[in-house]
Write an enzyme that holds these catalytic residues in place. Sequence first.
Site, PDB file in Angstrom:
ATOM      1  N   ILE A 117       0.825  -1.211   0.000  1.00  0.00           N
ATOM      2  CA  ILE A 117       0.000   0.000   0.000  1.00  0.00           C
ATOM      3  C   ILE A 117       0.860   1.262   0.000  1.00  0.00           C
ATOM      4  O   ILE A 117       0.425   2.323  -0.399  1.00  0.00           O
ATOM      5  CB  ILE A 117      -0.945   0.031   1.231  1.00  0.00           C
ATOM      6  CG1 ILE A 117      -0.134  -0.141   2.519  1.00  0.00           C
ATOM      7  CG2 ILE A 117      -2.023  -1.036   1.109  1.00  0.00           C
ATOM      8  CD1 ILE A 117      -0.854   0.302   3.754  1.00  0.00           C
ATOM      9  N   GLY A 119      -0.300  -8.298  29.034  1.00  0.00           N
ATOM     10  CA  GLY A 119      -1.020  -7.169  28.423  1.00  0.00           C
ATOM     11  C   GLY A 119      -2.497  -7.432  28.166  1.00  0.00           C
ATOM     12  O   GLY A 119      -3.168  -6.599  27.571  1.00  0.00           O
ATOM     13  N   ASP A 120      -3.023  -8.607  28.577  1.00  0.00           N
ATOM     14  CA  ASP A 120      -4.442  -8.907  28.347  1.00  0.00           C
ATOM     15  C   ASP A 120      -5.304  -8.251  29.431  1.00  0.00           C
ATOM     16  O   ASP A 120      -5.214  -8.618  30.592  1.00  0.00           O
ATOM     17  CB  ASP A 120      -4.682 -10.427  28.422  1.00  0.00           C
ATOM     18  CG  ASP A 120      -4.667 -11.093  27.069  1.00  0.00           C
ATOM     19  OD1 ASP A 120      -4.574 -10.372  26.060  1.00  0.00           O
ATOM     20  OD2 ASP A 120      -4.752 -12.331  27.031  1.00  0.00           O
ATOM     21  N   TYR A 124       1.151  -2.250  18.534  1.00  0.00           N
ATOM     22  CA  TYR A 124       0.053  -2.451  17.579  1.00  0.00           C
ATOM     23  C   TYR A 124      -1.042  -1.410  17.822  1.00  0.00           C
ATOM     24  O   TYR A 124      -1.465  -0.699  16.902  1.00  0.00           O
ATOM     25  CB  TYR A 124      -0.509  -3.874  17.705  1.00  0.00           C
ATOM     26  CG  TYR A 124      -1.842  -4.033  17.013  1.00  0.00           C
ATOM     27  CD1 TYR A 124      -1.938  -3.923  15.630  1.00  0.00           C
ATOM     28  CD2 TYR A 124      -3.009  -4.269  17.753  1.00  0.00           C
ATOM     29  CE1 TYR A 124      -3.172  -4.034  14.996  1.00  0.00           C
ATOM     30  CE2 TYR A 124      -4.237  -4.386  17.123  1.00  0.00           C
ATOM     31  CZ  TYR A 124      -4.319  -4.265  15.746  1.00  0.00           C
ATOM     32  OH  TYR A 124      -5.535  -4.368  15.133  1.00  0.00           O
ATOM     33  N   ARG A 180     -14.491 -10.949  26.627  1.00  0.00           N
ATOM     34  CA  ARG A 180     -14.352 -10.181  25.387  1.00  0.00           C
ATOM     35  C   ARG A 180     -15.715 -10.037  24.711  1.00  0.00           C
ATOM     36  O   ARG A 180     -16.624 -10.827  24.928  1.00  0.00           O
ATOM     37  CB  ARG A 180     -13.402 -10.903  24.405  1.00  0.00           C
ATOM     38  CG  ARG A 180     -11.952 -10.978  24.886  1.00  0.00           C
ATOM     39  CD  ARG A 180     -11.279  -9.632  24.837  1.00  0.00           C
ATOM     40  NE  ARG A 180      -9.894  -9.675  25.287  1.00  0.00           N
ATOM     41  CZ  ARG A 180      -9.502  -9.588  26.550  1.00  0.00           C
ATOM     42  NH1 ARG A 180     -10.391  -9.483  27.521  1.00  0.00           N
ATOM     43  NH2 ARG A 180      -8.224  -9.609  26.867  1.00  0.00           N
TER      44      ARG A 180
HETATM   45  N1  UDP Z   1      -7.148 -16.806  24.960  1.00  0.00           N
HETATM   46  C1  UDP Z   1      -6.940 -17.974  25.695  1.00  0.00           C
HETATM   47  N2  UDP Z   1      -6.282 -18.997  25.057  1.00  0.00           N
HETATM   48  C2  UDP Z   1      -5.833 -18.926  23.785  1.00  0.00           C
HETATM   49  C3  UDP Z   1      -6.069 -17.729  23.041  1.00  0.00           C
HETATM   50  C4  UDP Z   1      -6.723 -16.689  23.671  1.00  0.00           C
HETATM   51  O1  UDP Z   1      -7.311 -18.098  26.865  1.00  0.00           O
HETATM   52  O2  UDP Z   1      -5.225 -19.893  23.294  1.00  0.00           O
HETATM   53  C5  UDP Z   1      -7.867 -15.689  25.611  1.00  0.00           C
HETATM   54  C6  UDP Z   1      -7.089 -14.378  25.604  1.00  0.00           C
HETATM   55  O3  UDP Z   1      -6.235 -14.323  26.727  1.00  0.00           O
HETATM   56  C7  UDP Z   1      -8.243 -13.359  25.659  1.00  0.00           C
HETATM   57  C8  UDP Z   1      -9.372 -14.056  24.873  1.00  0.00           C
HETATM   58  O4  UDP Z   1      -9.028 -15.447  24.867  1.00  0.00           O
HETATM   59  O5  UDP Z   1      -8.677 -13.179  26.978  1.00  0.00           O
HETATM   60  C9  UDP Z   1      -9.477 -13.576  23.437  1.00  0.00           C
HETATM   61  O6  UDP Z   1      -8.193 -13.644  22.843  1.00  0.00           O
HETATM   62  P1  UDP Z   1      -7.932 -13.416  21.297  1.00  0.00           P
HETATM   63  O7  UDP Z   1      -6.469 -13.634  21.048  1.00  0.00           O
HETATM   64  O8  UDP Z   1      -8.887 -14.241  20.500  1.00  0.00           O
HETATM   65  O9  UDP Z   1      -8.320 -11.898  21.048  1.00  0.00           O
HETATM   66  P2  UDP Z   1      -7.796 -10.552  21.777  1.00  0.00           P
HETATM   67  O10 UDP Z   1      -8.855 -10.204  22.781  1.00  0.00           O
HETATM   68  O11 UDP Z   1      -6.465 -10.820  22.384  1.00  0.00           O
HETATM   69  O12 UDP Z   1      -7.740  -9.575  20.659  1.00  0.00           O
END
Ligand code: UDP
Length: 326
Positions: free
Chosen positions: A52, A282-283, A141, A219
Site C-alpha cells: 500500500i 497485556g491482556d 500495535y 471479550r
Molecule cells: N485466549 C486464551 N487462550 C488462547 C487464546 C486466547 O485463553 O489460546 C484468551 C485471551 O487471553 C483473551 C481471549 O481469549 O482473553 C481472546 O483472545 P484473542 O487472542 O482471540 O483476542 P484478543 O482479545 O487478544 O484480541
Amino acid sequence: MAILVTGGAGYIGSVVVEDLRKNGEEVLVLDNLSYGHKQAVDKNVTFYEGNIGDEKLVSQILKQHEIQACMHFSAFAYVGESVENPKIYYENNVGQTLRLLNVLIENNIKKFVFSSTCATYGEPQKVPIDETHPQHPTNPYGWSKFMVERILESYDAAYGLKFVALRYFNACGATRKCGEDHDPETHLIPLVLFAAQGKLPFISIFGDDYPTLDGTAIRDYIHIADLSQAHLLALEHLRQNKNSEFINLGNGQGFSVKEVIETARKITGRNIEVKIAPRRLGDPSRLVADAKKARQVLGWKPRFPDLESIIESAWAWHLANPNGYD
Ligand code: UDP
C-alpha cells in the site's frame, strides 16, 4: 466508480469484498499477500499484488480506474509481535498508510474507511467502553492504529479527508466462503475449534484468576458478517457527505473464555481438553463495547450477536476447510 480495498485478501477484508460485490459495487483489491490468501478473493475481482506504501503502484491504479473511496484493512495485527518488533508495526501500519493516504489525497480521493481497534483504548477505565473513553494503548500495535487515527483527524482538518474509523472488538466467525486462517493462529475461537478437530491436544486458558465470575477474561465477540455490514454502512455515510467518525464495532455483550469453550463443546459435540496457563501479557480482564453509536450514526443492526451463531459459522467453515485456504 470503484472502491479500492487494501488487504482485501485478509480475514475481514475478504468478507467486505464479497459483500461489496453482492451490492453491485466495482471492487479493486490491493494486497501484498504477506498474510492474506489469494484464494479468498473471487477470480473476477481485479487484484493488485503489492504494498500500500508503493506510491508508484498506487498512483498507477488510481490512473487506471475511477476510484470513489478506499477501505483500508491491510495491517500487521499480532500484539505480541508488535512488542518484540515495533519497527515493522510502525513502518507497515503507520508509514505505509501515510504514503497511501498521500497518494489518495493527491488524486482527490477523500473518502476513507479505516480498520481501527479497541486496542487503541488500552486498559479500560470503565466498561462498557464508548468512543469517548481515554485512549492509551498498551502495545505498539494499538499505538500504530492510534497514530493513524490522529493522522486521519489532521488530514480531515487540513485536506478535507472524510473518514470512518471503525474500532473493532473481537472479530470472529465465518461466511460460507471466507473464514479465519491466520499463520500463526493466536485467536481463541479458531484455536478452540482446532482442539475440537484434534489438531491441537488442548486449549490453554490464559489466566483463571481474573476478577470475573468464572475467573477467565471477557471479550466482546462480533460476527464477521455483521462487522462487514458496518463497513458498507460507513461507505454510505461517507457518500452522504456526513462528518468523519470514530465508531466502536462490538455487540455490547461480553463472554468469558470458559463460556466460549463451553459453547464450542455444545456446538461441535466434541470433547475439548483445557489446560490453565498463566495470563497472557497485556491482556485486560474485560473488554466490552458500548456499541450504541454504530446503531445511531450508521443504523447498524447486528444479525448474529449470539455466541452460538458465531461459533456455528466458524465451525462450519473449519469443517469445510480443514486446512484453511491451502
Ligand atoms: N485466549 C486464551 N487462550 C488462547 C487464546 C486466547 O485463553 O489460546 C484468551 C485471551 O487471553 C483473551 C481471549 O481469549 O482473553 C481472546 O483472545 P484473542 O487472542 O482471540 O483476542 P484478543 O482479545 O487478544 O484480541
